[in-house]
Enzyme design. Structure first.
Site, mmCIF file in Angstrom:
data_model
loop_
_atom_site.group_PDB
_atom_site.id
_atom_site.type_symbol
_atom_site.label_atom_id
_atom_site.label_comp_id
_atom_site.label_asym_id
_atom_site.label_seq_id
_atom_site.Cartn_x
_atom_site.Cartn_y
_atom_site.Cartn_z
ATOM 1 N N THR A 5 -5.180 15.075 2.186
ATOM 2 C CA THR A 5 -6.449 15.615 2.660
ATOM 3 C C THR A 5 -6.410 15.931 4.156
ATOM 4 O O THR A 5 -5.655 15.297 4.903
ATOM 5 C CB THR A 5 -7.569 14.581 2.391
ATOM 6 O OG1 THR A 5 -8.734 14.946 3.122
ATOM 7 C CG2 THR A 5 -7.175 13.183 2.841
ATOM 8 N N ASP A 6 -7.249 16.848 4.583
ATOM 9 C CA ASP A 6 -7.364 17.138 6.027
ATOM 10 C C ASP A 6 -8.028 15.981 6.781
ATOM 11 O O ASP A 6 -7.978 15.935 8.012
ATOM 12 C CB ASP A 6 -8.134 18.447 6.264
ATOM 13 C CG ASP A 6 -9.569 18.436 5.749
ATOM 14 O OD1 ASP A 6 -9.973 17.462 5.075
ATOM 15 O OD2 ASP A 6 -10.301 19.409 6.035
ATOM 16 N N LYS A 30 -5.263 7.419 2.918
ATOM 17 C CA LYS A 30 -4.492 8.648 2.665
ATOM 18 C C LYS A 30 -3.468 8.870 3.776
ATOM 19 O O LYS A 30 -2.331 9.283 3.520
ATOM 20 C CB LYS A 30 -5.419 9.858 2.531
ATOM 21 C CG LYS A 30 -6.310 9.865 1.304
ATOM 22 C CD LYS A 30 -5.551 9.910 -0.024
ATOM 23 C CE LYS A 30 -4.898 11.248 -0.287
ATOM 24 N NZ LYS A 30 -4.319 11.305 -1.657
HETATM 25 P P1 NAD Z 1 -11.001 12.369 -8.310
HETATM 26 O O1 NAD Z 1 -11.608 11.097 -7.813
HETATM 27 O O2 NAD Z 1 -11.857 13.381 -8.986
HETATM 28 O O3 NAD Z 1 -9.819 12.019 -9.346
HETATM 29 C C1 NAD Z 1 -8.894 11.000 -9.120
HETATM 30 C C2 NAD Z 1 -8.183 10.719 -10.447
HETATM 31 O O4 NAD Z 1 -7.213 9.689 -10.205
HETATM 32 C C3 NAD Z 1 -9.112 10.226 -11.559
HETATM 33 O O5 NAD Z 1 -8.810 10.889 -12.766
HETATM 34 C C4 NAD Z 1 -8.773 8.740 -11.670
HETATM 35 O O6 NAD Z 1 -8.962 8.208 -12.969
HETATM 36 C C5 NAD Z 1 -7.314 8.726 -11.254
HETATM 37 N N1 NAD Z 1 -6.905 7.420 -10.717
HETATM 38 C C6 NAD Z 1 -7.546 6.688 -9.774
HETATM 39 N N2 NAD Z 1 -6.892 5.522 -9.567
HETATM 40 C C7 NAD Z 1 -5.801 5.552 -10.383
HETATM 41 C C8 NAD Z 1 -4.744 4.639 -10.614
HETATM 42 N N3 NAD Z 1 -4.674 3.469 -9.959
HETATM 43 N N4 NAD Z 1 -3.776 4.972 -11.503
HETATM 44 C C9 NAD Z 1 -3.833 6.152 -12.171
HETATM 45 N N5 NAD Z 1 -4.843 7.048 -12.007
HETATM 46 C C10 NAD Z 1 -5.801 6.741 -11.128
HETATM 47 O O7 NAD Z 1 -10.242 12.988 -7.058
HETATM 48 P P2 NAD Z 1 -10.040 14.504 -6.631
HETATM 49 O O8 NAD Z 1 -11.192 14.943 -5.815
HETATM 50 O O9 NAD Z 1 -9.625 15.288 -7.799
HETATM 51 O O10 NAD Z 1 -8.805 14.334 -5.630
HETATM 52 C C11 NAD Z 1 -7.469 14.366 -6.129
HETATM 53 C C12 NAD Z 1 -6.509 14.190 -4.976
HETATM 54 O O11 NAD Z 1 -6.695 15.249 -4.025
HETATM 55 C C13 NAD Z 1 -6.690 12.889 -4.210
HETATM 56 O O12 NAD Z 1 -5.420 12.405 -3.856
HETATM 57 C C14 NAD Z 1 -7.481 13.307 -2.973
HETATM 58 O O13 NAD Z 1 -7.201 12.463 -1.881
HETATM 59 C C15 NAD Z 1 -6.959 14.708 -2.748
HETATM 60 N N6 NAD Z 1 -7.879 15.635 -2.078
HETATM 61 C C16 NAD Z 1 -9.150 15.795 -2.529
HETATM 62 C C17 NAD Z 1 -9.999 16.720 -1.906
HETATM 63 C C18 NAD Z 1 -11.395 16.955 -2.406
HETATM 64 O O14 NAD Z 1 -12.163 17.709 -1.782
HETATM 65 N N7 NAD Z 1 -11.814 16.398 -3.534
HETATM 66 C C19 NAD Z 1 -9.544 17.458 -0.803
HETATM 67 C C20 NAD Z 1 -8.222 17.267 -0.359
HETATM 68 C C21 NAD Z 1 -7.396 16.358 -1.004
#
Ligand code: NAD
Ligand code: TYD
Length: 349
Positions: free
Chosen positions: A130-131, A159
């Site tokens: 993430t940023d 992160k």
């Molecule tokens: P989310 O919370 O919607 O999904 C996370 C998923 O990970 C879920 O399906 C959950 O069940 C699974 N999970 C959590 N803990 C776990 C574990 N211990 N073992 C296995 N699975 C597990 O998150 P998202 O918004 O889809 O983000 C996904 C990734 O992208 C993350 O790493 C986040 O840091 C990164 N990210 C998100 C954004 C954003 O705007 N949402 C922006 C940049 C980066």
């Protein structure tokens, strides 16, 4: 090509799984997800019957389980998205963020290193970040890949820590890693604890829209489908050991975004102009609330040719239409655990 995607039942992960399954029918995709409150197999209903798709329910914090999964499947690549992802939850309960985001990532790195040690040729460990690791900007400037890390929330600190571990497995053990840091995503299948789906749901139900502080914080929004496309490009063409920032040059103050969302919702719901804005309620600010995020994604555009495909106005309209036409999905995820969370999170504000 057999790719392990972690967190594929979540918001971004489900888009990435769908993208890879449909764009690359010759690949086998294994989705590993422990199905926390944020994981929802209904997000993948349209692709779950594909013969090249496998779902494994499992936890990345379980090192032994991961090691045997890697030995059983001999993955060619990993795209690692599994994480605890919500800043407010990280303020309420930080430890889960350290366990999943830091320890879980180290477990995955170890499993890949052990399994690939004899030959890393053609292998790739892609860490999705993430940023927010870069901290908070003032009125000017953007985050580049060289911006020093300065995380403020337990989420962004976890992160940032995971990013450091990924780089260290490259530098120390020669693991072929690549990292991307993306700005705020929006789109279908996002859990309604994050700003846009939460506010869409509240507008539908005529509930207050809890704006933190004065609503002056700025985020740089990217359509999740464009993020999935960027992940594809970086997975296939990114330089090993490199980092790529992903963002749409699309900065909005929260209050300006919320007003736009209210206007779109009024139109789509057939309500009088200005009706939804009346729900705006200013509440106590988030602790440690970063003022501004803005991503410079020129490296990705210049070196790998990725560009966002859609304007924010269009993407937000499509997103609203999706939530309005998926009422059952929304009511399923807003019952149970989530109800309890919502009452606790907003009770004192
Ligand atoms: P989310 O919370 O919607 O999904 C996370 C998923 O990970 C879920 O399906 C959950 O069940 C699974 N999970 C959590 N803990 C776990 C574990 N211990 N073992 C296995 N699975 C597990 O998150 P998202 O918004 O889809 O983000 C996904 C990734 O992208 C993350 O790493 C986040 O840091 C990164 N990210 C998100 C954004 C954003 O705007 N949402 C922006 C940049 C980066
Ligand atoms: P969020 O979607 O939680 O993403 P992040 O904190 O990772 O950027 O929040 C986006 C912005 O909206 C952020 O500045 C906090 C603000 N916000 C509110 O004002 N009210 C809310 O109820 C939520 C969830 C967020």
């Amino acid at each position: 090509m057999h790719i392990l995607i972690t967190g594929g039942a979540g918001f971004i992960g489900s888009h990435v799984v769908r993208h890879f399954l449909t764009r690359y029918p010759s690949y086998t995709i294994t989705n590993l997800d422990s199905l926390t409150y944020a994981g929802n197999l209904a997000n993948l209903r349209d692709v779950e019957g594909m013969t090249n798709y496998h779902f494994v329910k499992g936890d990345i914090t379980d090192a032994d389980f991961l090691m045997s999964l890697f030995h059983e499947h001999r993955f060619d690549g990993v795209i690692h998205l599994a994480a605890e992802s919500h800043v407010d939850r990280s303020i309420a309960s930080p430890t889960a963020f350290v366990v999943t985001n830091v320890l879980g990532t180290v477990n995955l790195l170890n499993a890949a290193k052990t399994c690939w040690q004899s030959n890393v040729e053609g292998k790739r460990f892609y860490h999705i970040s993430t940023d927010e690791v870069y901290g908070s900007l003032g009125n000017k400037g953007m985050f580049t890949e060289e911006t020093p890390y300065d995380p403020h929330s337990p989420y962004s600190a976890s992160k940032a820590s995971s990013d450091h571990f990924v780089r260290s497995w490259h530098d120390t053990f020669g693991l072929p890693v690549v990292i991307s840091n993306c700005s705020n995503n929006y789109g279908s299948f996002q859990f309604p604890e994050k700003l846009i789906p939460l506010f869409i749901n509240n507008i539908i139900h005529n509930k207050p829209l809890p704006v933190y502080g004065k609503g002056e914080n700025i985020r740089d929004w990217l359509w999740v489908v464009d993020h999935a496309e960027a992940i594809d490009v970086i997975y296939h063409k990114g330089k090993t050991g490199d980092t790529y920032n992903i963002g749409g040059h699309n900065e909005w103050s929260n209050i300006a975004l919320i007003r736009l969302l209210c206007r779109i919702m009024d139109t789509k719901l057939g309500r009088a102009a200005g009706e939804s804005e009346k729900l705006i309620t200013y509440v106590t600010d988030r602790a440690g609330h970063d003022l501004r995020y803005a991503i410079d994604s020129s490296k990705l555009q210049r070196e790998l040719g990725w560009v966002p495909s859609i304007t924010f106005e269009k993407g937000l309209e499509l997103t609203v239409e999706w939530y309005l036409s998926h009422g059952e999905w929304l009511s399923n995820v807003t019952s149970g655990n989530y109800q309890h969370y919502y009452e606790e999170m907003y009770a004192g504000r």
